[in-house]
Each structure stands twice: as C-alpha cells, then as structure tokens.
Scaffold this motif. Structure first.
Motif, PDB file in Angstrom:
ATOM      1  N   LEU A 186       0.850  -1.185   0.000  1.00  0.00           N
ATOM      2  CA  LEU A 186       0.000   0.000   0.000  1.00  0.00           C
ATOM      3  C   LEU A 186       0.887   1.237   0.000  1.00  0.00           C
ATOM      4  O   LEU A 186       1.898   1.294   0.700  1.00  0.00           O
ATOM      5  N   ALA A 187       0.530   2.230  -0.808  1.00  0.00           N
ATOM      6  CA  ALA A 187       1.203   3.521  -0.812  1.00  0.00           C
ATOM      7  C   ALA A 187       0.127   4.601  -0.919  1.00  0.00           C
ATOM      8  O   ALA A 187      -1.063   4.301  -1.073  1.00  0.00           O
ATOM      9  N   TRP A 188       0.562   5.858  -0.846  1.00  0.00           N
ATOM     10  CA  TRP A 188      -0.398   6.958  -0.795  1.00  0.00           C
ATOM     11  C   TRP A 188       0.010   8.061  -1.765  1.00  0.00           C
ATOM     12  O   TRP A 188       1.171   8.460  -1.807  1.00  0.00           O
ATOM     13  N   ILE A 189      -0.976   8.537  -2.527  1.00  0.00           N
ATOM     14  CA  ILE A 189      -0.730   9.548  -3.561  1.00  0.00           C
ATOM     15  C   ILE A 189      -1.419  10.853  -3.184  1.00  0.00           C
ATOM     16  O   ILE A 189      -2.542  10.850  -2.671  1.00  0.00           O
ATOM     17  N   SER A 190      -0.734  11.955  -3.464  1.00  0.00           N
ATOM     18  CA  SER A 190      -1.356  13.276  -3.316  1.00  0.00           C
ATOM     19  C   SER A 190      -0.975  14.142  -4.508  1.00  0.00           C
ATOM     20  O   SER A 190       0.024  13.879  -5.192  1.00  0.00           O
ATOM     21  N   LEU A 191      -1.782  15.158  -4.748  1.00  0.00           N
ATOM     22  CA  LEU A 191      -1.533  16.130  -5.813  1.00  0.00           C
ATOM     23  C   LEU A 191      -1.335  17.491  -5.136  1.00  0.00           C
ATOM     24  O   LEU A 191      -2.305  18.200  -4.868  1.00  0.00           O
ATOM     25  N   PRO A 192      -0.091  17.856  -4.837  1.00  0.00           N
ATOM     26  CA  PRO A 192       0.164  19.044  -4.015  1.00  0.00           C
ATOM     27  C   PRO A 192      -0.419  20.342  -4.559  1.00  0.00           C
ATOM     28  O   PRO A 192      -0.854  21.186  -3.772  1.00  0.00           O
ATOM     29  N   ASP A 193      -0.427  20.510  -5.881  1.00  0.00           N
ATOM     30  CA  ASP A 193      -0.943  21.774  -6.421  1.00  0.00           C
ATOM     31  C   ASP A 193      -2.347  21.634  -7.002  1.00  0.00           C
ATOM     32  O   ASP A 193      -2.866  22.581  -7.608  1.00  0.00           O
ATOM     33  N   HIS A 194      -2.959  20.486  -6.813  1.00  0.00           N
ATOM     34  CA  HIS A 194      -4.346  20.285  -7.233  1.00  0.00           C
ATOM     35  C   HIS A 194      -4.922  19.180  -6.361  1.00  0.00           C
ATOM     36  O   HIS A 194      -5.266  18.095  -6.850  1.00  0.00           O
ATOM     37  N   PRO A 195      -5.049  19.410  -5.050  1.00  0.00           N
ATOM     38  CA  PRO A 195      -5.315  18.321  -4.095  1.00  0.00           C
ATOM     39  C   PRO A 195      -6.683  17.678  -4.257  1.00  0.00           C
ATOM     40  O   PRO A 195      -7.644  18.304  -4.703  1.00  0.00           O
ATOM     41  N   TYR A 196      -6.726  16.419  -3.868  1.00  0.00           N
ATOM     42  CA  TYR A 196      -7.996  15.719  -3.779  1.00  0.00           C
ATOM     43  C   TYR A 196      -8.834  16.324  -2.649  1.00  0.00           C
ATOM     44  O   TYR A 196      -8.301  16.881  -1.687  1.00  0.00           O
ATOM     45  N   GLN A 197     -10.147  16.165  -2.758  1.00  0.00           N
ATOM     46  CA  GLN A 197     -11.022  16.580  -1.673  1.00  0.00           C
ATOM     47  C   GLN A 197     -10.794  15.669  -0.462  1.00  0.00           C
ATOM     48  O   GLN A 197     -10.580  14.471  -0.616  1.00  0.00           O
ATOM     49  N   PRO A 198     -10.812  16.217   0.743  1.00  0.00           N
ATOM     50  CA  PRO A 198     -10.609  15.370   1.928  1.00  0.00           C
ATOM     51  C   PRO A 198     -11.652  14.256   2.002  1.00  0.00           C
ATOM     52  O   PRO A 198     -12.833  14.482   1.791  1.00  0.00           O
ATOM     53  N   ASP A 199     -11.187  13.065   2.279  1.00  0.00           N
ATOM     54  CA  ASP A 199     -12.057  11.907   2.447  1.00  0.00           C
ATOM     55  C   ASP A 199     -11.485  11.093   3.607  1.00  0.00           C
ATOM     56  O   ASP A 199     -10.531  10.331   3.437  1.00  0.00           O
ATOM     57  N   TYR A 200     -12.074  11.258   4.785  1.00  0.00           N
ATOM     58  CA  TYR A 200     -11.518  10.626   5.977  1.00  0.00           C
ATOM     59  C   TYR A 200     -11.764   9.126   6.009  1.00  0.00           C
ATOM     60  O   TYR A 200     -11.114   8.406   6.774  1.00  0.00           O
ATOM     61  N   ALA A 201     -12.661   8.644   5.167  1.00  0.00           N
ATOM     62  CA  ALA A 201     -12.896   7.199   5.118  1.00  0.00           C
ATOM     63  C   ALA A 201     -11.672   6.445   4.599  1.00  0.00           C
ATOM     64  O   ALA A 201     -11.464   5.278   4.948  1.00  0.00           O
ATOM     65  N   VAL A 202     -10.864   7.109   3.756  1.00  0.00           N
ATOM     66  CA  VAL A 202      -9.719   6.402   3.170  1.00  0.00           C
ATOM     67  C   VAL A 202      -8.635   6.110   4.198  1.00  0.00           C
ATOM     68  O   VAL A 202      -7.762   5.263   3.965  1.00  0.00           O
ATOM     69  N   LEU A 203      -8.689   6.781   5.329  1.00  0.00           N
ATOM     70  CA  LEU A 203      -7.619   6.623   6.316  1.00  0.00           C
ATOM     71  C   LEU A 203      -7.626   5.250   6.972  1.00  0.00           C
ATOM     72  O   LEU A 203      -6.665   4.875   7.642  1.00  0.00           O
ATOM     73  N   SER A 204      -8.680   4.497   6.775  1.00  0.00           N
ATOM     74  CA  SER A 204      -8.740   3.148   7.335  1.00  0.00           C
ATOM     75  C   SER A 204      -8.237   2.092   6.357  1.00  0.00           C
ATOM     76  O   SER A 204      -8.320   0.895   6.648  1.00  0.00           O
ATOM     77  N   ALA A 205      -7.710   2.513   5.214  1.00  0.00           N
ATOM     78  CA  ALA A 205      -7.222   1.554   4.218  1.00  0.00           C
ATOM     79  C   ALA A 205      -6.113   0.704   4.812  1.00  0.00           C
ATOM     80  O   ALA A 205      -5.288   1.174   5.593  1.00  0.00           O
ATOM     81  N   ARG A 206      -6.106  -0.568   4.436  1.00  0.00           N
ATOM     82  CA  ARG A 206      -5.114  -1.500   4.934  1.00  0.00           C
ATOM     83  C   ARG A 206      -4.317  -2.082   3.773  1.00  0.00           C
ATOM     84  O   ARG A 206      -4.829  -2.185   2.659  1.00  0.00           O
TER      85      ARG A 206
END
Length: 288
Positions: A186-206
């Motif tokens: 598992l890894a995590w992606i972000s778009l620093p200059d065009h960020p995704y909308q916050p979704d706190y449900a994803v924080l439980s990903a395993r």
C-alpha cells in the motif's frame, strides 16, 4: 558521506522523475533545458524545506534524480513543504521555457537503510523507492491532473509522518496498491498543487494481504503427485517434522500404497494395519 564502509545507514529518499522526458517532441536541446530546470527546481524546493543541496547524496537518472537526505534533517518538511515548493518552482520554470522543455514531475518519498560502495549506493529500501516512482497509479494520477506534480509516499512515510502532521491533511491523500516487480504494498498519492477533496474514510485503508510463499514464487498448487507429507503446518505434527515433496513413483494399492520419493526414501501411506486372524479353535493364544 560515502565513507560508511559496508554498513547500512538510515536515509530519507527523495526521488523525482520527469513525465514524458523521451517524447518525440523533446529534442536534445530541449532535454538539456529540461534537465537544467529539473536540478534548479529540486534545489529550490529542498532549500524551502530547510535541506541544503550540498548536504545530500544524489545521483542522476537521465530523466530524473534521486537524493538521500541526512538523518539530522526531519522528514516532516519533505512532505509538508517540499512538494508545494517543488510544484511552484516547476510552474515558474514552465513559464520561461520552450514548450518542449517544460516539465511535469513525479515525486516519491521513502526512508530506510542504504549501503554505499565504490559504485554508489544500493539497498532493498532504495529499490522500493524506485518501484514507487514507477508505479502505474502515480503515472495515472499525474496524467489525469491539471497540476505540475504528483507525489507518492510509502506506507512507512504515511503512517509515521503524514498521519501525524498538523500541516498536511492526510485525508487529501489516496491509498493505492503498488504492484511493481517484487513489490506489492500500500502507498499513498497526493496532488500538491491540485489536491484531492478530503475523504476521511480512506484513512482506514489497509495493505494488501501478502501472497503465500508458493504463490509468490509461481509454484503450482499441490496435487496428488506433488503433496506435502509430515510438514510443519497445522495438523501436520508441528515444528520439527519432515516436509516431503512427493516426486517419485507410487506403488501398490488396496489398503496402502508405497511412495518412492525423489530422495530414495520410501513411505507407506494407507489405512491402519489389518490385525492378524485369530488362531484356530483349540490352540492356545499367544501370551504376548
């Protein structure tokens, strides 16, 4: 820095790659301009994160560069400050460059043990960093984004740094399964200059369940001619029992068969032995 002998040392890894560096529209002068811009923007972003370029070990990768950050520099600015600074510097480079010399970047951040030798540096952790940089979900994320940068961080960096950040919203990252060669994690992606909308449900990903050793090595499932006898798995007698892979012939029938293993050993497998017939009437029974 390289005088560490053969002992591994801990380093944070920053790996950067140019999207479409080998595109037909990029001539050699354009590639040279892109590379010059790459080094300039990475150096500028590092300085914004409080890390001097001269303190880092770095190697060129033609269409990219990777750096090893000394352990005295904290990891948090590398995910809180560096990505936005890098995206900002790339946009500045693009406004003053020929179209074919402009750049969009993929960024990977990981950490782990590395070892130096006379040729450079290597380690399993560094290999994993390059696998992250080459992951298909990261390439897709950048291709689908109007921004200049897509970042991927390892599970270690996300769990130990991003989750605890008071600056970066972990819910703006997206979990992805990275499957590149020997790496499945598992890894995590972000778009620093065009960020995704916050979704706190994803924080439980395993992370994905690891494949079994046999499956990972491409071994076929056990069959009647390739089975384990007396292994140390559940129901097979526990640790210390021999694990026999049946590769020889199978002989006999009825209540039992004899297996000739590849080692030359023989093992008879079948039902419990048939008790001897009782003696004829009138004869004394064997006292034993």
């Amino acid at each position: 820095m390289a005088g560490t002998g053969r002992h591994a040392v801990h380093r944070t890894m920053v790996l950067v790659d140019v999207e479409g560096f080998g595109a037909p529209t990029r001539t050699l002068p354009h590639q040279l301009g892109t590379r010059a811009g790459l080094y300039a923007v990475v150096g500028e972003a590092l300085a914004s994160a409080g890390v001097p370029w001269d303190m880092c070990y770095h190697e060129d990768r033609g269409d990219g560069v990777f750096l090893l950050i000394p352990p005295e520099y904290p990891k948090a600015p590398l995910v809180e400050v560096l990505p936005e600074a890098l995206a900002r510097a790339v946009r500045g480079h693009n406004t003053t460059s020929h179209d074919a010399a402009q750049a969009r970047l993929r960024l990977a951040v990981h950490a782990g043990e590395v070892a130096f030798d006379e040729h450079g540096v290597t380690s399993t952790a560094l290999t994993r960093g390059f696998r992250l940089l080459d992951a298909a979900p990261l390439k897709t994320a950048l291709a689908d984004s109007p921004g200049a940068l897509a970042m991927i961080v390892s599970r270690l960096i996300f769990d130990e740094v991003v989750r605890h950040s008071a600056t970066v919203d972990a819910a703006t990252f997206r979990p992805v399964e990275v499957t590149v060669k020997e790496v499945q994690d598992l890894a995590w992606i972000s778009l620093p200059d065009h960020p995704y909308q916050p979704d706190y449900a994803v924080l439980s990903a395993r992370p994905p369940a690891p494949a079994s050793l046999d499956t990972a090595q491409g071994a076929p499932a056990a069959t009647g001619k390739d089975a384990d006898v007396g292994g140390d798995g559940p129901g097979n007698g526990g640790a210390g029992c021999r694990r026999v892979s049946i590769a020889g012939g199978v002989h006999g029938g009825g209540s039992g068969i004899t297996i000739g293993a590849a080692t030359g050993d023989h093992l008879t497998v079948g039902s419990s032995p048939v008790p001897p017939a009782p003696p004829p009437a009138g004869e004394p029974k064997n006292p034993s």
